[in-house]
Design a protein around this motif. Structure first.
Motif, PDB file in Angstrom:
ATOM      1  N   TYR A 284       0.839  -1.203   0.000  1.00  0.00           N
ATOM      2  CA  TYR A 284       0.000   0.000   0.000  1.00  0.00           C
ATOM      3  C   TYR A 284       0.873   1.252   0.000  1.00  0.00           C
ATOM      4  O   TYR A 284       0.572   2.216  -0.697  1.00  0.00           O
ATOM      5  CB  TYR A 284      -0.929  -0.002   1.214  1.00  0.00           C
ATOM      6  N   ASP A 285       1.939   1.233   0.775  1.00  0.00           N
ATOM      7  CA  ASP A 285       2.827   2.399   0.854  1.00  0.00           C
ATOM      8  C   ASP A 285       3.479   2.707  -0.490  1.00  0.00           C
ATOM      9  O   ASP A 285       3.603   3.870  -0.868  1.00  0.00           O
ATOM     10  CB  ASP A 285       3.906   2.189   1.917  1.00  0.00           C
ATOM     11  N   GLN A 286       3.881   1.678  -1.221  1.00  0.00           N
ATOM     12  CA  GLN A 286       4.485   1.896  -2.534  1.00  0.00           C
ATOM     13  C   GLN A 286       3.480   2.498  -3.505  1.00  0.00           C
ATOM     14  O   GLN A 286       3.800   3.416  -4.252  1.00  0.00           O
ATOM     15  CB  GLN A 286       5.019   0.582  -3.108  1.00  0.00           C
ATOM     16  N   ARG A 287       2.252   1.968  -3.491  1.00  0.00           N
ATOM     17  CA  ARG A 287       1.219   2.502  -4.392  1.00  0.00           C
ATOM     18  C   ARG A 287       0.871   3.937  -4.033  1.00  0.00           C
ATOM     19  O   ARG A 287       0.699   4.780  -4.914  1.00  0.00           O
ATOM     20  CB  ARG A 287      -0.026   1.615  -4.352  1.00  0.00           C
ATOM     21  N   ALA A 288       0.787   4.227  -2.741  1.00  0.00           N
ATOM     22  CA  ALA A 288       0.466   5.590  -2.305  1.00  0.00           C
ATOM     23  C   ALA A 288       1.578   6.553  -2.707  1.00  0.00           C
ATOM     24  O   ALA A 288       1.304   7.667  -3.156  1.00  0.00           O
ATOM     25  CB  ALA A 288       0.244   5.623  -0.801  1.00  0.00           C
ATOM     26  N   LYS A 289       2.825   6.132  -2.553  1.00  0.00           N
ATOM     27  CA  LYS A 289       3.957   6.995  -2.932  1.00  0.00           C
ATOM     28  C   LYS A 289       3.947   7.268  -4.433  1.00  0.00           C
ATOM     29  O   LYS A 289       4.133   8.403  -4.857  1.00  0.00           O
ATOM     30  CB  LYS A 289       5.284   6.373  -2.524  1.00  0.00           C
ATOM     31  N   GLU A 290       3.716   6.241  -5.234  1.00  0.00           N
ATOM     32  CA  GLU A 290       3.670   6.429  -6.679  1.00  0.00           C
ATOM     33  C   GLU A 290       2.517   7.350  -7.068  1.00  0.00           C
ATOM     34  O   GLU A 290       2.670   8.201  -7.952  1.00  0.00           O
ATOM     35  CB  GLU A 290       3.542   5.083  -7.382  1.00  0.00           C
ATOM     36  N   HIS A 291       1.383   7.198  -6.414  1.00  0.00           N
ATOM     37  CA  HIS A 291       0.237   8.059  -6.699  1.00  0.00           C
ATOM     38  C   HIS A 291       0.565   9.508  -6.348  1.00  0.00           C
ATOM     39  O   HIS A 291       0.291  10.426  -7.131  1.00  0.00           O
ATOM     40  CB  HIS A 291      -0.985   7.575  -5.919  1.00  0.00           C
TER      41      HIS A 291
ATOM     42  N   ASP B 169       3.541  10.899  -6.068  1.00  0.00           N
ATOM     43  CA  ASP B 169       4.568  11.408  -6.982  1.00  0.00           C
ATOM     44  C   ASP B 169       3.972  11.841  -8.319  1.00  0.00           C
ATOM     45  O   ASP B 169       4.323  12.888  -8.861  1.00  0.00           O
ATOM     46  CB  ASP B 169       5.658  10.356  -7.215  1.00  0.00           C
ATOM     47  N   ALA B 170       3.045  11.034  -8.839  1.00  0.00           N
ATOM     48  CA  ALA B 170       2.398  11.385 -10.104  1.00  0.00           C
ATOM     49  C   ALA B 170       1.548  12.638  -9.935  1.00  0.00           C
ATOM     50  O   ALA B 170       1.528  13.503 -10.815  1.00  0.00           O
ATOM     51  CB  ALA B 170       1.548  10.218 -10.587  1.00  0.00           C
TER      52      ALA B 170
END
Length: 58
Positions: free
Chosen positions: A15-22, A24-25
């Motif tokens: 979840y943390d990786q997806r949230a960070k990518e979101h 950042d975008a």
């Protein structure tokens, strides 16, 4: 096959990786410095709302 590989990649990320990518975008879409600062503050506010106040380190 493409759909299965995309699903696997989605499930493999935390979840943390997806949230960070979101985030950042979202920040990358800023049009100027003021917009970037506004977006950064918005992300900070949303992050504070997700955890109880007693968990903050302030």
């Amino acid at each position: 096959m493409y759909l299965i590989s995309r699903l696997f990649l989605f499930l493999a990320k935390s979840y943390d990786q997806r949230a960070k990518e979101h985030n950042d975008a979202y920040l990358a879409e800023a049009t100027d410095l003021y917009d970037l600062e506004f977006r950064m503050r918005k992300i900070d506010r949303e992050g504070q709302m997700r955890q109880p106040s007693w968990m903050s380190q302030h």
